[in-house]
Each structure stands twice: as structure tokens, then as C-alpha cells.
Design an enzyme around this catalytic site. Sequence first.
Site, PDB file in Angstrom:
ATOM      1  N   HIS A  97       0.814  -1.222   0.000  1.00  0.00           N
ATOM      2  CA  HIS A  97       0.000   0.000   0.000  1.00  0.00           C
ATOM      3  C   HIS A  97       0.845   1.269   0.000  1.00  0.00           C
ATOM      4  O   HIS A  97       0.337   2.348  -0.295  1.00  0.00           O
ATOM      5  CB  HIS A  97      -0.995  -0.006   1.168  1.00  0.00           C
ATOM      6  CG  HIS A  97      -0.426   0.318   2.505  1.00  0.00           C
ATOM      7  ND1 HIS A  97      -0.158  -0.634   3.468  1.00  0.00           N
ATOM      8  CD2 HIS A  97      -0.084   1.505   3.073  1.00  0.00           C
ATOM      9  CE1 HIS A  97       0.312  -0.059   4.549  1.00  0.00           C
ATOM     10  NE2 HIS A  97       0.375   1.242   4.330  1.00  0.00           N
ATOM     11  N   ASP A 127       0.122  -7.586   1.529  1.00  0.00           N
ATOM     12  CA  ASP A 127       0.559  -6.185   1.619  1.00  0.00           C
ATOM     13  C   ASP A 127       2.082  -6.068   1.584  1.00  0.00           C
ATOM     14  O   ASP A 127       2.678  -5.311   2.361  1.00  0.00           O
ATOM     15  CB  ASP A 127      -0.001  -5.531   2.892  1.00  0.00           C
ATOM     16  CG  ASP A 127       0.020  -4.004   2.808  1.00  0.00           C
ATOM     17  OD1 ASP A 127       0.232  -3.478   1.706  1.00  0.00           O
ATOM     18  OD2 ASP A 127      -0.155  -3.348   3.855  1.00  0.00           O
ATOM     19  N   SER A 205       4.638   2.679   7.805  1.00  0.00           N
ATOM     20  CA  SER A 205       4.251   1.512   7.007  1.00  0.00           C
ATOM     21  C   SER A 205       5.419   0.999   6.171  1.00  0.00           C
ATOM     22  O   SER A 205       6.097   1.770   5.490  1.00  0.00           O
ATOM     23  CB  SER A 205       3.096   1.869   6.074  1.00  0.00           C
ATOM     24  OG  SER A 205       1.917   2.071   6.799  1.00  0.00           O
TER      25      SER A 205
END
Length: 360
Positions: A97, A127, A205
Site C-alpha cells: 500500500h 501487503d 508503514s
Amino acid sequence: MRPPVLLLLALGMSALVSPALAQRGEAPARPITPRGALAADELANIEVFKRVSPSVVHITTLEMTRDFFSRSMQQVPRGTGTGFVWDTQGHVVTNFHVIQGGDGARVTLADQSTHRATLVGAYPDRDLAVLKIELPRDKLAPIPMGTSRDLQVGQKVYAIGNPFGLDQTLTAGIVSALNREIDSVNQRTIRGVIQTDAAINPGNSGGPLLDSAGRLIGVNTAIYSPSGASAGIGFAIPVDEVNRIVPRLIRDGRITRPALGISSAPEQVHRALRLPDGVALLQVQPASPAAKAGLQPFMRAADGSIQPGDVITAINDEPVKNLDDMLTALEKHQPGDRISVTAWRSGRSRKLSAQLSAAE
């Protein structure tokens, strides 16, 4: 004439400040109190950061846009995230992402040098994505690899990342829980997720979650927060899953899913026919692994009644409750692997053997 009280105050102040300092309008500096040696946990924090931070990178995603005046196309920053150096070939791991929707990416190393990156492969179901930068081997510091299979709730963890664009930020906490489940960007369930209270914010992230030895144990991927900032509940993809997927992305550029060659019936069919938990077969492709194993779908007979078919209830004796469970079980294997399939039909279970093919 000055009031007596004010005169006394003025005299008191002049007695506390030396004539020279008073003349310059300065005050004396406070003496420094010696602090002594750093505590053992502080030294451990410092050591982990010094050792691992060269492996952590700042990722800036780019997108193409048309300049309003010249009408020419140019790349502009789109978003930021974190990643880490995987090997000395220049592979960098991050979250899918982080780079999703971008037209390019730049990777900034700990020495603040910036390099253009190319996409090697991505797996949205977990992911994860792999980028590559071109650098000499001696300029790359691969992250130390750990394991997630023996983690325990309560053990200390660290996160290094770029929250809110602030690069090389260290936070510490503990493993708060294990075996959590979160949804990936394409709504597939990611299982075995690590929960931590180490502060993780937007920009973290794709960054590493480390154990107290400074080894990679997870990839920080999500937070639970009503406000969008850290609320002490962060999630990381376990490193054992990462170590299974990343080499395949580097080798093939994608994850080739192993397949049985079936289509599953919707939930309402399960409820209507009062079937057990599992994957009810609505279709079995001719010459597929499922067909060769003898699996049969539910079908409607000529008189309109339902002809019983198979419900897959386990893969290699691992219970399967729904399609997502079955896909997760199959993803532990590769095309060509032989597996056992437990199938239920009309109240009876049997075990079959099937050799997986590659999904189209």
C-alpha cells in the site's frame, strides 16, 4: 524619593549579582550535574538503533502529472513510507500500500543519498512489495533476519521508520498479542499478525519491527486508531511469512498461486443446504487437479433436485472453514506440490490426493 520597600528590594538584588555581570546585564550559567553511566536498557536501545538504522530507508512514491504551463509530463511526490534493505543486490522490502497507485519511487538511505527504484514484484494479499535500487554491494546493509514462530507476548520490540516524514525514528514497546487477523488492501485476511504497542504512525508503514537483538521479526503495516495517529495498537506481518514470500517475488516478480481448479458456492448455498464449514464446490474444471482427484461439484438434476457434491473441509489435515482459509492453506505450497484434501459428501468424509497446478 524611592519608597523604602523598593529600596530594600533593589539592594537585595545587587547583592546577588556580581558588579561585572550586573554591568553587562548577564546571569551566571547553572552548574551541570554529572549524570553517570547510561542504564543497561538505554545502552541496548542505542545499540539496536546504531546497528539497524543503516538498513532502514525512506520511500517516496511518485506519480505522473501534466505541468499546467508547459503541458509536459513530470513526476511529483505522491506519498511516503518506510522500507528496509533485504540483500546486497539492492532489493528493498516495503508494504504494497506504500507504492500502490504510484508511477515510480525514490529510496533515501540512512546516509541521505537518494536513488531511483524499480518495482520487482508485489503481493497485495499480504501487503508486501519488493523494490530494487542499483548500488555497489558495500553501500548496502541488509537487515538482520529473525523469526516470528517463537515470539512471546511481553517481549521487547523496536520499530524504526519515518512517521509523518520524520526519518530514522526509533520507538520501543512490547509484543502485545499474537495471531491477530487484519484485512489486506484487497480484503484478503492476513493471519498470524503481531500486535505491538510500539508507537507506529502514518509513514511507519513498510518499516521493520525488531526484537531486542535487533533482528527483523515483522513488517509494520497498520494501526488501529480512531484519530489516525498512534493509539498503542499497531500490527506487523510476521517475518516468517515475509521470508516465504519475498524470495518468490524476487525470483518470479509475482506469487504464482497453486490451484485446485474449482469454483466455490456462495454462503447462501451453505445455509440453504445446511452444509458443514468448508468450501462447497460449485464447479470443477475438466482435467484440473480437483477433477483428477475425484472431487465433484453440487449440481441440479433433471428433476430440479440438488445432486450432492463435495465440501472441502481440510487441506493437509488443516481445517478449512471458508474459501479464504483454503486459499491461505494452498499458498503455503507451490504448483506441483502434492497435498491431501479432506472432502465431505452426504455426511461422509474421505481423504483424496491432489497435485496442485498454477493458477491462471
